[in-house]
Design a protein around this motif. Structure first.
Motif, PDB file in Angstrom:
ATOM      1  N   GLN A 109       0.735  -1.375  -0.066  1.00  0.00           N
ATOM      2  CA  GLN A 109       0.103   0.079   0.030  1.00  0.00           C
ATOM      3  C   GLN A 109       0.913   1.291  -0.141  1.00  0.00           C
ATOM      4  O   GLN A 109       0.453   2.414  -0.384  1.00  0.00           O
ATOM      5  CB  GLN A 109      -1.014  -0.302   1.308  1.00  0.00           C
ATOM      6  CG  GLN A 109      -2.044  -1.043   1.177  1.00  0.00           C
ATOM      7  CD  GLN A 109      -3.135  -0.658   0.309  1.00  0.00           C
ATOM      8  OE1 GLN A 109      -3.192   0.495  -0.334  1.00  0.00           O
ATOM      9  NE2 GLN A 109      -3.913  -1.883  -0.252  1.00  0.00           N
ATOM     10  N   ARG A 110       2.020   1.242   0.586  1.00  0.00           N
ATOM     11  CA  ARG A 110       3.004   2.418   0.572  1.00  0.00           C
ATOM     12  C   ARG A 110       3.873   2.464  -0.563  1.00  0.00           C
ATOM     13  O   ARG A 110       4.771   3.267  -0.600  1.00  0.00           O
ATOM     14  CB  ARG A 110       3.569   2.191   2.148  1.00  0.00           C
ATOM     15  CG  ARG A 110       2.997   2.256   3.121  1.00  0.00           C
ATOM     16  CD  ARG A 110       3.750   2.640   4.323  1.00  0.00           C
ATOM     17  NE  ARG A 110       4.220   3.843   4.465  1.00  0.00           N
ATOM     18  CZ  ARG A 110       5.385   4.322   4.215  1.00  0.00           C
ATOM     19  NH1 ARG A 110       6.507   3.446   4.163  1.00  0.00           N
ATOM     20  NH2 ARG A 110       5.782   5.494   4.398  1.00  0.00           N
ATOM     21  N   ALA A 111       3.915   1.595  -1.400  1.00  0.00           N
ATOM     22  CA  ALA A 111       4.923   1.402  -2.682  1.00  0.00           C
ATOM     23  C   ALA A 111       5.095   2.850  -3.076  1.00  0.00           C
ATOM     24  O   ALA A 111       6.085   3.264  -3.560  1.00  0.00           O
ATOM     25  CB  ALA A 111       4.264   0.586  -3.642  1.00  0.00           C
ATOM     26  N   ASP A 112       4.014   3.692  -3.224  1.00  0.00           N
ATOM     27  CA  ASP A 112       4.175   5.041  -4.183  1.00  0.00           C
ATOM     28  C   ASP A 112       4.413   6.279  -3.067  1.00  0.00           C
ATOM     29  O   ASP A 112       4.465   7.224  -3.603  1.00  0.00           O
ATOM     30  CB  ASP A 112       2.842   5.501  -4.659  1.00  0.00           C
ATOM     31  CG  ASP A 112       2.512   4.510  -5.746  1.00  0.00           C
ATOM     32  OD1 ASP A 112       3.511   3.854  -6.473  1.00  0.00           O
ATOM     33  OD2 ASP A 112       1.477   4.021  -6.372  1.00  0.00           O
ATOM     34  N   VAL A 113       4.612   5.890  -1.645  1.00  0.00           N
ATOM     35  CA  VAL A 113       4.679   6.824  -0.617  1.00  0.00           C
ATOM     36  C   VAL A 113       6.123   6.930  -0.292  1.00  0.00           C
ATOM     37  O   VAL A 113       7.001   8.006  -0.130  1.00  0.00           O
ATOM     38  CB  VAL A 113       3.611   6.691   0.455  1.00  0.00           C
ATOM     39  CG1 VAL A 113       3.958   7.786   1.555  1.00  0.00           C
ATOM     40  CG2 VAL A 113       2.280   6.614   0.105  1.00  0.00           C
ATOM     41  N   GLY A 114       6.587   5.697   0.135  1.00  0.00           N
ATOM     42  CA  GLY A 114       8.088   5.721   0.598  1.00  0.00           C
ATOM     43  C   GLY A 114       8.569   4.099   0.627  1.00  0.00           C
ATOM     44  O   GLY A 114       8.074   3.344   0.811  1.00  0.00           O
ATOM     45  N   GLU A 115       9.831   4.014   0.892  1.00  0.00           N
ATOM     46  CA  GLU A 115      10.476   2.786   1.019  1.00  0.00           C
ATOM     47  C   GLU A 115       9.862   2.105   2.404  1.00  0.00           C
ATOM     48  O   GLU A 115       9.951   2.686   3.500  1.00  0.00           O
ATOM     49  CB  GLU A 115      11.893   2.749   1.148  1.00  0.00           C
ATOM     50  CG  GLU A 115      12.594   1.443   1.254  1.00  0.00           C
ATOM     51  CD  GLU A 115      14.029   1.413   1.338  1.00  0.00           C
ATOM     52  OE1 GLU A 115      14.741   0.498   1.272  1.00  0.00           O
ATOM     53  OE2 GLU A 115      14.340   2.659   1.036  1.00  0.00           O
ATOM     54  N   THR A 116       9.429   0.891   2.513  1.00  0.00           N
ATOM     55  CA  THR A 116       9.175   0.203   3.787  1.00  0.00           C
ATOM     56  C   THR A 116       9.925  -1.041   3.600  1.00  0.00           C
ATOM     57  O   THR A 116      10.061  -1.896   2.755  1.00  0.00           O
ATOM     58  CB  THR A 116       7.602  -0.283   3.613  1.00  0.00           C
ATOM     59  OG1 THR A 116       6.867   0.884   3.440  1.00  0.00           O
ATOM     60  CG2 THR A 116       7.272  -0.980   4.673  1.00  0.00           C
ATOM     61  N   VAL A 117      10.684  -1.266   4.930  1.00  0.00           N
ATOM     62  CA  VAL A 117      11.685  -2.323   4.966  1.00  0.00           C
ATOM     63  C   VAL A 117      10.848  -3.215   6.030  1.00  0.00           C
ATOM     64  O   VAL A 117      10.517  -2.860   6.883  1.00  0.00           O
ATOM     65  CB  VAL A 117      12.865  -1.824   5.467  1.00  0.00           C
ATOM     66  CG1 VAL A 117      13.890  -3.331   5.720  1.00  0.00           C
ATOM     67  CG2 VAL A 117      13.539  -1.112   4.378  1.00  0.00           C
TER      68      VAL A 117
END
Length: 222
Positions: A109-117
């Motif tokens: 869901q956050r792919a277009d918002v920021g990096e999620t590790v």
């Protein structure tokens, strides 16, 4: 206000390097006491709690089931992280399959918002998940308080499968973030936004009487 949840079964934490934000979350089954004092199953689903480590903001809601049971669960979690102004975050889970799956959905869901590790804690790493469990305890206490106050005001027993419970659970997180003053003299929202909300608020489910505005011909209130 009390979704008497007992024991955090799963823990999800969002952490980040020093300059970034951190968040935690956990899902716990909601149960309530029956009239005879024994616990009885509730129709209320697991309670999801997320806490931002750096500023202390809390998000809580009732979910249909453990993990990403519905698309909107991960979407709402992602939107909450975004509302805090987070770019890169680290979602750390306790390795429980349902939470690992939910973390993956949040990342998507956050792919277009920021990096999620994504990271998983090793089995038995209770210290790394301790803050998530403490966040659940805080929310549980607030829910119990609000539920008890509502019961006294309306003079009726409120079961955890009542339609008002999901609203009450979310209200607990909102109240904590806006009005819980920390050792630094600031609320979580104040740390995030730079200002405190000082307007008076009504008690949960309190009846408010008001005079309806009269609309003018132009569609504006007189």
């Amino acid at each position: 206000m009390s979704a008497e949840a007992r024991g955090a079964e799963q823990a999800l934490a969002t952490q980040a390097p020093a300059a970034e934000e951190q968040t935690l979350a956990t899902q716990t089954p909601a149960r309530q006491q029956g009239e005879e004092g024994g616990p009885i199953p509730s129709q209320c689903g697991p309670v999801l709690v997320m806490k931002d480590r750096s500023e202390g903001n809390v998000f809580s809601m009732v979910t249909p089931a453990k993990g990403p049971s519905r698309p909107w669960v991960a979407k709402r979690c992602a939107r909450w992280i975004e509302s805090l102004g987070r770019g890169k975050v680290i979602l750390k889970t306790d390795g429980e399959p349902a939470i690992v799956s939910l973390a993956g959905e949040i990342k998507a869901q956050r792919a277009d918002v920021g990096e999620t590790v994504l990271e998983n804690s090793e089995a038995g790493e209770s210290q790394s998940n301790g803050s998530t469990e403490s966040a659940v305890g805080i929310v549980e206490g607030m829910i119990r308080t609000f539920k008890s106050a509502l019961k006294e005001r309306i003079g009726a027993i409120i079961r955890l499968d009542a339609p008002v419970i999901p609203w009450l659970v979310e209200h607990a997180g909102h109240v904590y973030s806006r009005y819980r003053v920390g050792p630094d003299g600031r609320t979580p929202l104040e740390r995030n936004r730079g200002r405190r909300i000082g307007r008076p608020v009504c008690e949960f489910a309190e009846q408010v009487l008001y005079m309806p505005l009269k609309a003018s011909r132009g569609g504006k209130a007189d």
